[in-house]
Design a protein around this motif. Structure first.
Motif, PDB file in Angstrom:
ATOM      1  N   PRO A  20      94.731  44.295 -45.463  1.00  0.00           N
ATOM      2  CA  PRO A  20      94.187  44.965 -45.708  1.00  0.00           C
ATOM      3  C   PRO A  20      93.183  45.693 -46.859  1.00  0.00           C
ATOM      4  N   LEU A  21      93.082  47.264 -47.107  1.00  0.00           N
ATOM      5  CA  LEU A  21      92.146  47.655 -47.479  1.00  0.00           C
ATOM      6  C   LEU A  21      92.829  47.897 -48.956  1.00  0.00           C
ATOM      7  N   ALA A  22      93.909  48.988 -48.655  1.00  0.00           N
ATOM      8  CA  ALA A  22      94.710  48.949 -49.995  1.00  0.00           C
ATOM      9  C   ALA A  22      95.126  47.873 -50.912  1.00  0.00           C
ATOM     10  N   TRP A  23      94.859  48.560 -52.492  1.00  0.00           N
ATOM     11  CA  TRP A  23      95.020  47.074 -53.577  1.00  0.00           C
ATOM     12  C   TRP A  23      96.471  47.179 -53.226  1.00  0.00           C
ATOM     13  N   SER A  24      97.455  48.041 -52.764  1.00  0.00           N
ATOM     14  CA  SER A  24      98.732  46.927 -53.270  1.00  0.00           C
ATOM     15  C   SER A  24      99.136  46.325 -51.587  1.00  0.00           C
ATOM     16  N   GLN A  25      97.958  46.856 -51.461  1.00  0.00           N
ATOM     17  CA  GLN A  25      99.628  45.523 -50.032  1.00  0.00           C
ATOM     18  C   GLN A  25      98.150  44.782 -49.819  1.00  0.00           C
ATOM     19  N   ALA A  26      97.159  43.424 -51.184  1.00  0.00           N
ATOM     20  CA  ALA A  26      96.199  43.313 -50.863  1.00  0.00           C
ATOM     21  C   ALA A  26      96.916  42.306 -51.525  1.00  0.00           C
ATOM     22  N   GLY A  27      96.380  40.218 -50.299  1.00  0.00           N
ATOM     23  CA  GLY A  27      96.992  39.169 -50.959  1.00  0.00           C
ATOM     24  C   GLY A  27      95.947  38.357 -51.314  1.00  0.00           C
ATOM     25  N   ILE A  28      96.412  36.932 -51.154  1.00  0.00           N
ATOM     26  CA  ILE A  28      95.995  35.718 -51.336  1.00  0.00           C
ATOM     27  C   ILE A  28      94.655  36.126 -51.913  1.00  0.00           C
ATOM     28  N   LEU A  29      94.060  36.270 -50.664  1.00  0.00           N
ATOM     29  CA  LEU A  29      93.016  36.105 -50.419  1.00  0.00           C
ATOM     30  C   LEU A  29      91.861  37.014 -50.694  1.00  0.00           C
ATOM     31  N   THR A  30      92.374  38.047 -51.077  1.00  0.00           N
ATOM     32  CA  THR A  30      91.313  39.467 -52.694  1.00  0.00           C
ATOM     33  C   THR A  30      91.608  38.614 -53.918  1.00  0.00           C
ATOM     34  N   ALA A  31      92.428  38.170 -53.926  1.00  0.00           N
ATOM     35  CA  ALA A  31      92.556  37.495 -55.399  1.00  0.00           C
ATOM     36  C   ALA A  31      91.941  36.743 -55.710  1.00  0.00           C
ATOM     37  N   ILE A  32      91.730  35.684 -54.349  1.00  0.00           N
ATOM     38  CA  ILE A  32      90.428  34.923 -54.353  1.00  0.00           C
ATOM     39  C   ILE A  32      89.106  35.301 -54.779  1.00  0.00           C
ATOM     40  N   SER A  33      88.745  36.432 -53.785  1.00  0.00           N
ATOM     41  CA  SER A  33      87.511  37.309 -54.150  1.00  0.00           C
ATOM     42  C   SER A  33      87.470  37.936 -55.255  1.00  0.00           C
ATOM     43  N   LEU A  34      88.227  38.418 -55.855  1.00  0.00           N
ATOM     44  CA  LEU A  34      88.162  39.233 -56.839  1.00  0.00           C
ATOM     45  C   LEU A  34      87.215  38.032 -58.146  1.00  0.00           C
ATOM     46  N   LEU A  35      88.553  37.015 -58.302  1.00  0.00           N
ATOM     47  CA  LEU A  35      88.229  35.930 -58.825  1.00  0.00           C
ATOM     48  C   LEU A  35      86.941  35.249 -59.217  1.00  0.00           C
ATOM     49  N   LEU A  36      86.876  35.191 -57.653  1.00  0.00           N
ATOM     50  CA  LEU A  36      85.252  34.550 -57.678  1.00  0.00           C
ATOM     51  C   LEU A  36      84.634  35.489 -58.364  1.00  0.00           C
ATOM     52  N   PHE A  37      84.577  36.951 -58.064  1.00  0.00           N
ATOM     53  CA  PHE A  37      83.551  37.876 -58.304  1.00  0.00           C
ATOM     54  C   PHE A  37      83.297  37.775 -60.179  1.00  0.00           C
ATOM     55  N   THR A  38      84.443  37.799 -60.475  1.00  0.00           N
ATOM     56  CA  THR A  38      84.321  37.701 -61.988  1.00  0.00           C
ATOM     57  C   THR A  38      83.798  36.938 -62.887  1.00  0.00           C
ATOM     58  N   GLY A  39      83.504  35.649 -61.812  1.00  0.00           N
ATOM     59  CA  GLY A  39      82.363  34.833 -61.945  1.00  0.00           C
ATOM     60  C   GLY A  39      81.337  35.262 -62.108  1.00  0.00           C
ATOM     61  N   ALA A  40      81.289  35.690 -60.950  1.00  0.00           N
ATOM     62  CA  ALA A  40      79.775  36.125 -60.269  1.00  0.00           C
ATOM     63  C   ALA A  40      79.220  37.795 -61.461  1.00  0.00           C
ATOM     64  N   ILE A  41      79.841  38.826 -61.754  1.00  0.00           N
ATOM     65  CA  ILE A  41      80.172  39.062 -62.522  1.00  0.00           C
ATOM     66  C   ILE A  41      79.670  38.785 -64.621  1.00  0.00           C
ATOM     67  N   GLY A  42      80.007  37.597 -64.433  1.00  0.00           N
ATOM     68  CA  GLY A  42      79.751  37.127 -65.912  1.00  0.00           C
ATOM     69  C   GLY A  42      78.238  36.661 -65.397  1.00  0.00           C
ATOM     70  N   LYS A  43      77.487  35.513 -64.000  1.00  0.00           N
ATOM     71  CA  LYS A  43      76.740  35.053 -64.259  1.00  0.00           C
ATOM     72  C   LYS A  43      75.706  35.908 -63.584  1.00  0.00           C
ATOM     73  N   SER A  44      75.882  37.020 -63.315  1.00  0.00           N
ATOM     74  CA  SER A  44      74.873  37.807 -62.400  1.00  0.00           C
ATOM     75  C   SER A  44      74.812  38.645 -63.369  1.00  0.00           C
ATOM     76  N   ALA A  45      75.285  39.368 -64.169  1.00  0.00           N
ATOM     77  CA  ALA A  45      75.284  40.159 -65.486  1.00  0.00           C
ATOM     78  C   ALA A  45      75.859  41.771 -64.741  1.00  0.00           C
TER      79      ALA A  45
END
Lengths: 507, 656, 100, 483, 166
Positions: free
Chosen positions: B214-239
């Motif tokens: 679901p969209l709500a943060w509170s109900q986010a699960g493992i995939l959200t976590a993975i995606s956000l972490l991956l995106f953290t990498g992207a944030i660094g690399k893609s400035a």
């Protein structure tokens, strides 16, 4: 030959050292060559080990067993498994490199190489001994040559560092001696394999308190050696003050003994205590990782920086071990190897700098890329390996450790992963201050780049760091069976194995 | 030809190795031949592979090639494997193509620079890692490429290592990237834990069968976590915000590097990675929203800084950050193909712009400050002309490549079914587009038009660049113009019966995500889209107009404005003081704590202090003790008597 | 009739006075005499015990002790003479070259 | 009761030693300067002969002279040890005496007579015998300490040793008297028999034991009776120090072992804590004292106090292992201390040049000497492959078996405490430069070389192949039970 | 009170007084004389205890020979009054208390553990010289011989140490 091969491997360097005794002290070049040939010969002697080693076998191979002291029953018992194989090879590799790196030593050449070769015997003995007493003997015997190496050929504060090194190590090891004796009194033998058997088959029951105490004593000895926070303060001093070869051996091999001890003794012998104390030790490992990295960051001295980085890296090793799963352990072993190679290379490079400039202060360098391009490249490579750049072997190991740890504890793994970030900071900052920028000291302008000898030292390490990074299964497949055995012994405190046939130990 | 896939990355690696080991002894010609040749061959191989790839039936895509087991331990097993699908194919073409052009350009640009061989060795190495990143068949291998390009970026930013600023910039880039990679690493750990493997096919297949979260943060699960972490990498690399700080500084590197690494390819790796992991993101709408919001904010934020920068390359750098933000906005809106589309067009026009800027700098003998330029247009026509093309493309002039891609992104944001506040993001994006237009034209006007503000000394040397440099400019200019035509949005293309080739091509890749995100496509009229596009163009034109007014018609107006909004201007010029804040909040405290508290305080003070202290105490105890050893026999006798008394007392009284 | 314990207590007193002498005297010769006093106390104890057990060996022991005392006196006084020669003093407290 | 042949065989070593002592003493007036030189070797020959006699003695075990003496494996073992110590001390003194201008035959005679006393001590089965043996060896020691009679330090050492020694002997004697009073006999067998815990004289016996321990504790330098040790050891001529720190100490320990193990056995529980405490105290006093010394000889003296502490740990264990460990430790200790003091003897001229600086750079001046001293020091630290290590190992093993974990921990702590001061010597020898003003060293005479080689090799031998000695030790312990 | 008791208390008292005086006196010659007094008193007590032989040699050897030696040395060295230095703080503050405590403790212990069951009676047990001689040369011949070595050592030692030139 086969059944005595391990003895040959252990004592060959000692024979070489005896040979050195007969070379006149003035013939420095001859002494160096002889020492180099001996150490190379030792490396060659280790090759058959690789060939004869059967990766599929879980137990001890090429075992050798003689009675030594009859009362108490002490054996001269040697044996090889995946873990010791890897570390023996690392030792045999780093020694010739250290010899080469010590070519510039002019002071008391004979004694220097003598000590180095004796040290090698001690180190290899530690990895091959399978009798607790024998192990202890090798463990302690190593101290003396190392003491001399630091104390005679070291730098300004060498005497302080040497005594500190000895005191720390002995403090730990004497407690271990108590534990060894205690264990003997409980089980009636010093034979490691026998002790394992006896404990696992429940023929002797250690109550939990005893187990904890014994574990603690062993652990302390190893934690000091590793070194784990807060037992690490001997390391910066010893590393900084030791001559290059000493630092290489210290970082490359001696630190590994701590981890080796954990794997060889603490885990299999005291599974209950291991599991009970696992969180605590893992936390210490984490502190080591972060703490080592942070302190390393602010060091003004190249060698001290590398030394503290070792604390951080060895923290990873312990963390991996404390993951208590195959991935973690394999990773730990791989980091041991990687750390031996990369930190060894870093110390060698620092030594080369010292040979040229007689200082380790980072502020005395700067802009070395101009006069020393080749050196700078190697330093870069070593730094990158050390900071865990994939696909170099350091990263592979660290990654395995992280994966392994993550399985047991997410937080630990996350904190450890942050250590990798810090590694980049301190390594690159050091690199920048040493190599980049304008030349700030005139003395740096006329430095000569690496000689052929120095290249010969660095290239094997470099190649290995890359090669093992790409082909780590070469190592992990050989250690797999051993790791699984250790885990089996650790994960099932003393009852499950009781129903299995005795480990292949006796073969 | 597909069997030769491995050659694509290996060729540049070989080039790098040869140059690295033997480059010092090679002539400049030989270095160029090897450096450019290896990439050229790689490009040709890519074309061959591409040809074969297009022949493949849909069922055989993705192509998976496993070469050997890279490492294994316990359950962990990572293969050295390549994964070729439409997405990576496209990226391959872009990377090798643009890369090749930039290599060619570099032979001219770097001609007079020291460390020529070193430059090409690094550049080739970069190509290897970038291609590895693109081709990787699992996340671990991707990570190798990911870190590898970071390394090369470090090396190339610090190429002029004599300059402290360059060295600092390189280090900063690497470290900031590492912070992002911290997230990436955690993502890898989570991925392995969730899917038991890091191989794409396992992960994607595994994720595909999971329920969208679901969209709500509170109900986010493992995939959200993975995606956000991956995106953290992207944030660094893609400035992206907040880790963008390294990219502007990265302009310390040679200009071709800025073009290749910090505009066209490496910085887009984050975009590529997110697109590659689309299936994870589409299952994690919250993460997707974060991507969009961060992208959009970055686009706006960076554009606003770009407004007032005076260094030609820095303007372009902020522009890059901003454009990358657009790409993430597109991805975040669920329009993965569009994001990639913008990545491609951006690669063309931003490479062009950087190379053009390089050409300008080359002409100006290294001058980078646009306030000291002006009126260059007649002297370096080819450069100016191609630079105009690029500017038009980025500003979103109709029919230029950027127009299609950016417009599509904004539109997709507006209509995205997965974004709750799509219109707000759209609005921000729109404003950013306006600013883009303004700062780009400001740049053009200040550089090429108006009167020359350079010194006479410089003037003497102004000349057009050699053909090795202009040729790539021309080619890239053409691509910047026509590159967008492969992805003309349906709203515009349908009328002309031009299909959206790119979207079609990428369709199979993103099918899984589209099925989730666009299950019920919102009904929107083409006219609506066209209207919004018109609005965009209009605003871009406004930006052009303002720039024209300020910098050509009425140059003093700009200064007056800056005077009027002095505070704001200062904030912008100083880039919102982010570097300073980071230094004050993170860097300096960390240093202080490490040195004062941990090292000198704890290590030396507490631990060593305690041990040295106990050593000293033992010494003092010994000293104290030996004072009893006074040498006086009577004292010794007293000891004996005392001992005897104690013994007697013990034996007889205490015991019995 | 005197109980044997009286003799023993006397021996203890004499022994104790010997110790007192050892600890309070400064002259080497007197200190040595204190030791002789202690030995005398021992002898008294031996003789007393010999009486209790009615065995003669106690007397033999006393004989040996006296012999030893004589031998000790020879050596001890020789040492005292040598000390006096090298140091010129018989005060035990002055003889403290070796210390710490 | 006329002594039988067996009786004589059982004191054969003593007879031989006394004979040679008298011979040496008598021959001196008849010999010229050159001939006198042969007296030292003659004395050494005496010890060799006595060793041979010990072998014969070993074949005739049993009580002698009623039950005054007993020859068992224990006493044979200690005879070997003590006579060897004496022999090596003789050898170590040969050139020393010449150099110091005190080469009188009396020196050797006194050493041999001292050995007689010690021999009697270790096989005595009766307390007055113990006393007489002790007094014989002590008197000899007093004189030996003061042998450099023109040196104030030597005479002071002799005086202190004599006064305090006699003082302690007074306590010992009173102890014997009380024990005699408690049991009516001083034969160990009788004592063991009569001194049961509830017997009427038990308190008296306890007093006796306490005072007895004072006397012997003084000889082995147990804290708080250790105070004389550094001064006396420092003041004595170095070869005498070598002898003193090994021989009488070993003999006194042997007496303690025998007496406590047999006669005082019923009081085991009582003296346990006493031993525990004195062991800990002795180790700390010795090591802490040594830690601050700059005079090598004095440092070694303190270190011998510390080692007495380690032996007491074994003692406190109160089991067979402990006795065995103590016996093993004694031999290892004797080898390393003899060796170390012999080196000191060689290096110190006129008993000067004993400070650390005088050892600076020894490895360049006399590498072999430095190497030997290093071996001894490492053994004193207790590093593996030396006798010192195995000694400690056995001690700790015994103590742990007895459950004395804390005492062992204290022992370990002390071992660590001892590392710096031993290594300080190694450090200056190998890492320091020779003093500029240093006088050239005399070459190592053959006799001393022999001593050093033997002790160094012995130290290493004990560390690597302890089996032979171990077996000897074990059977000695077994022989210690009264029939 | 019988004569024996009277004798005992008289000579015990004399012994204690002598001993005390020995401690108290400053001049060594006075101390020596006091010690001789103690020894002679003890000889009487030995007689009371039936130790004839011991009483004899106590007077002859101890008081006669050994003490003469002492006096001789005192004269030789011309030892004057004792110098009352107090450099040993340990001995100064602890010496006397410790020694006195020791004395009292031992005395008390002996008194306690030896409740006067055995009374000394004249002629109940007499150590005749002949019996002692037998014992000495038969049972105790080894220690007797050993004392010869002991005396040899003492002679040697005294000669070595005290002779002016050797």
């Amino acid at each position: 030959m086969h059944e005595h091969w391990l003895s040959i491997v252990i004592f060959f360097p000692l024979l070489g050292a005896l040979l050195l005794l007969f070379v006149p002290g003035g013939a420095k070049e001859t002494l160096r060559r002889v020492a180099f040939l001996v150490s190379l010969g030792e490396l060659a002697l280790c090759v058959p080990l690789l060939l004869w080693f059967d990766s599929a076998q879980r137990g001890i191979q090429l075992a050798e067993r003689h009675a030594w002291i009859s009362s108490p029953p002490i054996l001269y018992q040697l044996g090889l498994d995946g873990l010791s194989l890897v570390l023996v090879l690392l030792t045999a590799l780093l020694t010739p490199i250290s010899v080469l790196a010590s070519w510039t030593i002019e002071k008391r050449v004979k004694e220097f190489f003598l000590m180095l070769l004796v040290l090698e015997t001690g180190m290899i003995g530690v990895f091959l001994a399978l009798d607790l007493f024998l192990f202890y003997v090798f463990w302690e015997v190593m101290l003396i040559p190392m003491y001399f190496l630091i104390g005679i050929w070291g730098h300004e504060r060498r005497l302080y560092a040497a005594i500190k090194f000895i005191l720390y190590t002995m403090a730990g090891s004497l407690l271990m001696l108590i534990a060894i004796i205690w264990l003997y009194l409980e089980t009636g033998t010093f034979d490691l394999l026998q002790i394992q058997l006896v404990l696992q088959q429940h023929r002797v029951l250690l109550d939990f308190r005893t187990e904890l105490l014994l574990f603690g004593a062993f652990f302390l000895a190893f934690a000091i050696k590793v070194p784990l926070f807060p037992f690490h303060t001997w390391l910066p001093d010893a590393h900084v003050e030791a001559p290059t070869a000493g630092s290489v051996i210290l970082a490359g091999v001696l630190l590994k003994m701590g981890a080796y001890g954990l794997l060889r003794f603490c885990l299999p012998l005291f599974p209950g205590a291991t599991q009970a104390l696992q969180p605590l030790i893992a936390v210490l490992a984490l502190i080591s990782i972060i703490y080592g990295a942070l302190v390393s960051m602010v060091q003004p001295n190249v060698k001290k920086l590398i030394a503290y980085s070792s604390v951080s890296h060895m923290g990873f090793v312990v963390l991996g071990i404390m993951a208590l799963n195959e991935t973690g352990l394999q990773g730990a072993i791989l980091i041991m190897l990687a750390h031996g190679l990369s930190t060894g290379a870093l110390f060698l490079l620092a030594g080369m700098l010292y040979d040229r400039r007689h200082t380790f202060q980072i502020s005395d360098f700067g802009g070395l890329a101009t006069p020393l391009p080749v050196f700078s490249s190697f330093l870069l490579f070593a730094s990158l390996a050390s900071l865990g750049l994939p696909p170099l072997v350091n990263w592979v190991g660290e990654f395995m450790v992280l994966i392994g740890t993550f399985r047991s504890n997410v937080t630990y793994a996350s904190i450890a992963a942050f250590g990798v970030v810090l590694a980049a900071i301190y390594m690159l900052w050091m690199y920048q201050r040493v190599v980049f920028g304008e030349i700030k000291h005139e003395a740096n302008r006329k430095l000569t780049d690496l000689s052929r000898r120095e290249l010969a030292i660095l290239i094997p390490l470099t190649v290995l760091i890359v090669a093992l990074g790409l082909a780590s299964p070469l190592i992990t497949r050989r250690t797999q069976a051993t790791v699984q055995r250790i885990l089996l012994q650790t994960e099932s405190p003393y009852y499950e194995l009781a129903h299995r046939p005795a480990p292949e130990a006796q073969r | 030809m597909l069997e030769l896939l491995w050659l694509v990355p290996i060729l540049p690696l070989v080039g790098a190795a040869v140059l690295g080991v033997a480059g010092r002894r090679l002539s400049q010609g030989a270095v160029s031949a090897i450096g450019v040749g290896s990439v050229g061959l790689s490009f040709l191989t890519t074309l061959g592979v591409g040809y074969a790839f297009f022949q493949l039936p849909a069922a055989e895509i993705p192509v998976l090639r496993t070469y050997f087991t890279w490492f294994e331990a316990g359950a962990l097993r990572v293969e050295a494997s390549f994964y070729l699908d439409q997405l990576s194919m496209l990226m391959l073409l872009v990377v090798t193509g643009v890369g090749f052009l930039i290599h060619v350009y570099s032979t001219g640009y770097m001609h007079h620079e020291g460390g020529y061989y070193r430059f090409f060795a690094y550049l080739n190495l970069f190509m290897f890692f970038m291609l590895l990143l693109v081709l990787a068949g699992n996340y671990a291998l991707l990570f190798v490429g990911w870190e590898g390009v970071g390394l090369c970026s470090y090396l190339l930013i610090g190429f002029y290592f004599l300059r402290d600023s360059a060295a600092n910039a390189g280090k900063k880039a690497f470290i900031v990237n590492r912070i992002g990679d911290f997230g990436f690493t955690l993502a890898l750990l989570l991925l392995f834990r969730t899917f038991g493997s890091l191989e794409y096919n396992h992960v994607f297949a595994g994720a595909a069968v999971m329920d969208p979260e679901p969209l709500a943060w509170s109900q986010a699960g493992i995939l959200t976590a993975i995606s956000l972490l991956l995106f953290t990498g992207a944030i660094g690399k893609s400035a992206q915000l907040p880790l963008y700080v390294w990219l502007p500084d990265a302009m310390e590197g040679p200009t071709p590097v800025s073009a290749l690494i910090h505009a066209a390819t490496m910085v887009a790796a984050g975009v590529y990675m997110v697109a590659r992991s689309h299936i994870l993101f589409s299952h994690a709408p919250f993460a997707l929203m974060v991507v969009a919001v961060i992208g959009c904010l970055t686009a706006f934020y960076a554009a606003s800084i770009g407004l007032v920068q005076n260094d030609i390359k820095r303007v372009l750098a902020y522009s890059t950050v901003s454009q990358l933000g657009y790409m993430f906005l597109g991805l975040g809106a669920g329009a993965f193909a569009t994001g990639i589309f913008h990545l491609m067009t951006h690669a063309f026009f931003k490479a062009l712009l950087f190379l053009g800027a390089g050409s300008v700098i080359h002409a100006m003998s290294g001058q980078q400050d646009i306030r000291k330029m002006g009126g260059l247009w007649p002297k370096i026509r080819t450069t100016a002309l191609t630079f105009w093309m690029g500017t038009l493309a980025i500003a979103g002039a109709p029919l230029f490549s950027g127009f299609f891609s950016k417009d599509e992104i904004l539109w997709q944001t507006f209509v995205s079914p997965s974004l709750p506040f799509g219109w707000a993001l759209w609005l921000l994006g729109l404003m950013a587009a306006t600013m883009t237009s303004f700062y780009m034209f400001r740049l053009v006007f200040l550089t090429f038009h108006g009167e020359g503000r350079y010194t006479p000394e410089t003037a003497k040397h102004i000349h057009e660049s050699p053909s090795s440099m202009t040729a790539p400019l021309v080619i890239l200019a053409i691509l910047s113009v026509v590159g967008g035509w492969v992805g003309i949005p349906a709203a515009m293309g349908e009328a002309l019966h031009i299909p959206n080739y790119l979207e079609h091509f990428l369709e199979p890749v993103f099918a899984g995500s589209n099925a989730i995100l666009r299950a019920q496509p919102a009904a929107h009229a083409h006219s609506e889209e066209l209207g919004l596009a018109g609005l965009t163009v209009l605003l871009a034109a406004v930006g052009f107009g303002i720039a024209y007014t300020f910098y050509l018609r009425n140059p003093q107006l700009a200064d007056q404005l800056a005077e009027t909004f002095r505070g704001l201007y200062q904030v912008l010029v100083n880039k919102y003081y982010v570097d300073e804040i980071y230094a004050a909040v993170f860097v300096r405290p960390l240093n202080w704590i490490s040195e004062r508290v941990l090292w000198r305080g704890f290590d030396v003070g507490v631990i060593d202090g305690a041990l040295d202290g106990s050593a000293e105490r033992a010494q003092r105890l010994g000293d104290w003790l030996r004072r009893w050893q006074s040498g006086n026999t009577r004292s010794y006798g007293a000891w004996v008597a005392l001992g005897a008394l104690a013994l007697l007392t013990y034996f007889v009284f205490w015991v019995s | 009739m005197i109980p044997v314990s009286y003799y023993l207590i006397l021996s203890a007193i004499l022994f104790g006075l010997g110790v007192v002498g050892f600890l309070t005297k400064r002259n080497l010769i007197t200190i040595f005499m204190s030791i002789e006093l202690m030995l005398n106390a021992v002898n008294l104890a031996f003789v007393a015990f010999a009486y209790t057990w009615q065995v003669l060996s106690g007397h033999i022991f006393v004989f040996f002790v006296i012999v030893v005392a004589a031998a000790e006196a020879a050596v001890g006084l020789a040492i005292i003479i040598v000390i006096f020669r090298t140091r010129g003093s018989l005060n035990v407290e002055r003889i403290d070259l070796l210390k710490w | 009761m006329i002594p039988t042949a067996n009786d004589l065989l059982r004191i054969l070593p003593e007879v031989v030693l006394a004979g040679f002592g008298i011979l040496v003493m008598m021959l001196e007036p008849f010999l010229g300067r050159g001939g006198k030189r042969a007296l030292g070797p003659l004395a050494f020959l005496g010890t060799v002969a006595a060793l041979a006699a010990t072998v014969i003695q070993a074949g005739h075990q049993g009580y002698a002279f009623g039950r005054l003496l007993v020859v068992d494996t224990f006493s044979v073992y200690l005879h070997f040890l003590l006579i060897s110590i004496t022999g090596l001390s003789v050898l170590a003194s040969l050139r020393y005496l010449e150099r110091e201008n005190i080469d009188h035959a009396e020196f050797y005679a006194l050493l041999l007579f001292g050995a007689v006393g010690m021999g009697i001590m270790v096989s005595a089965n009766e307390l007055v015998m113990v006393f007489l043996g002790l007094e014989t060896s002590s008197l000899a020691s007093y004189v030996l300490v003061g042998f450099r009679r023109t040196d104030g330090r030597a005479t002071e050492g002799a005086m202190k040793y004599f006064l305090l020694g006699s003082f302690a002997t007074g306590f010992l004697l009173y102890g014997i008297a009380l024990l005699f009073g408690a049991a009516g006999s001083t034969v160990l067998n009788d004592l063991a028999e009569k001194l049961q815990a509830n017997s009427p004289g038990f308190t008296l016996a306890l007093m006796g034991m306490a005072l007895f321990f004072v006397g012997l504790g003084f000889k082995v330098a147990v804290a708080p009776f250790q105070a004389w040790t550094p001064d006396v050891y420092q003041g004595a001529p170095s070869p005498v120090t070598a002898f003193l720190s090994t021989g009488p100490k070993a003999a006194a320990f042997a007496v303690l072992l025998r007496v406590f193990w047999t006669a005082f056995e019923p009081a085991t529980g009582i003296w346990f804590w006493l031993l525990w405490g004195t062991a800990a105290l002795t180790m700390f006093v010795g090591n802490l004292g040594a830690l601050v010394q700059t005079n090598v000889k004095r440092m070694l003296a303190y270190s011998s106090i510390a080692h007495a502490g380690y032996i007491l740990v074994a003692f406190a264990a109160g089991n067979e292992l402990g006795v065995a460990a103590a016996l093993f430790y004694l031999i290892a200790y004797a080898l390393m201390k003899l060796g170390a003091f012999s080196v000191v003897a060689h290096l110190s001229v006129n008993e000067d040049h004993q400070s650390l600086e005088d050892y600076s750079g020894l490895h360049t001046r006399q590498p072999a000497l430095a190497a030997c001293l290093t071996v001894f020091l490492l053994s004193l630290i207790g590093l593996p492959l030396t006798g010192g290590f195995l000694g400690k190992f056995f001690v700790f093993q015994a103590a742990l078996r007895a459950g004395l974990v804390w005492l062992v921990v204290l022992g370990v702590l002390n071992s660590i405490l001892s590392v710096p001061y031993y290594l300080r010597v190694v450090k200056v020898m190998y890492m320091g430069e020779p003093r500029e003003s240093a006088a050239p060293l005399a070459p190592v005479p053959a006799s001393l070389a022999f001593v050093l080689t033997l002790t160094a090799l012995g130290t290493v031998y004990l560390g690597i192949l302890p089996d032979a000695v171990q077996q000897f030790v074990t059977s000695s312990v077994l022989s210690l039970t009264l029939p | 009170m019988t004569a024996e008791a009277l004798l005992f208390f008289l000579f015990a008292g004399l012994a204690v007084v002598g001993a005390l005086n020995m401690v108290v006196q400053r001049h060594p010659i006075h101390s020596a004389l006091s010690l001789i007094l103690v020894m002679v008193s003890l000889a009487v007590l030995y007689l009371l205890l039936g130790a004839e032989f011991i009483a004899a040699i106590q007077v002859i050897v101890y008081a006669g020979a050994i003490m003469v030696l002492f006096v001789f040395v005192i004269m030789l060295l011309n030892a004057g009054e004792e110098e009352r230095t107090n450099w040993s703080r340990l001995a100064r503050y602890l010496g006397l208390p410790v020694a006195v405590t020791l004395l009292l403790e031992m005395g008390w212990l002996l008194y306690r553990t030896w409740p006067g069951e055995t009374f000394v009676e004249a002629d109940r047990f007499v150590g005749r010289t002949a019996a002692i001689g037998h014992l000495l040369f038969k049972d105790y011949v080894l220690p007797f011989e050993l004392t010869s070595v002991l005396i040899l050592v003492a002679i040697l030692g005294a000669v070595v140490l005290a002779k002016r030139e050797l």
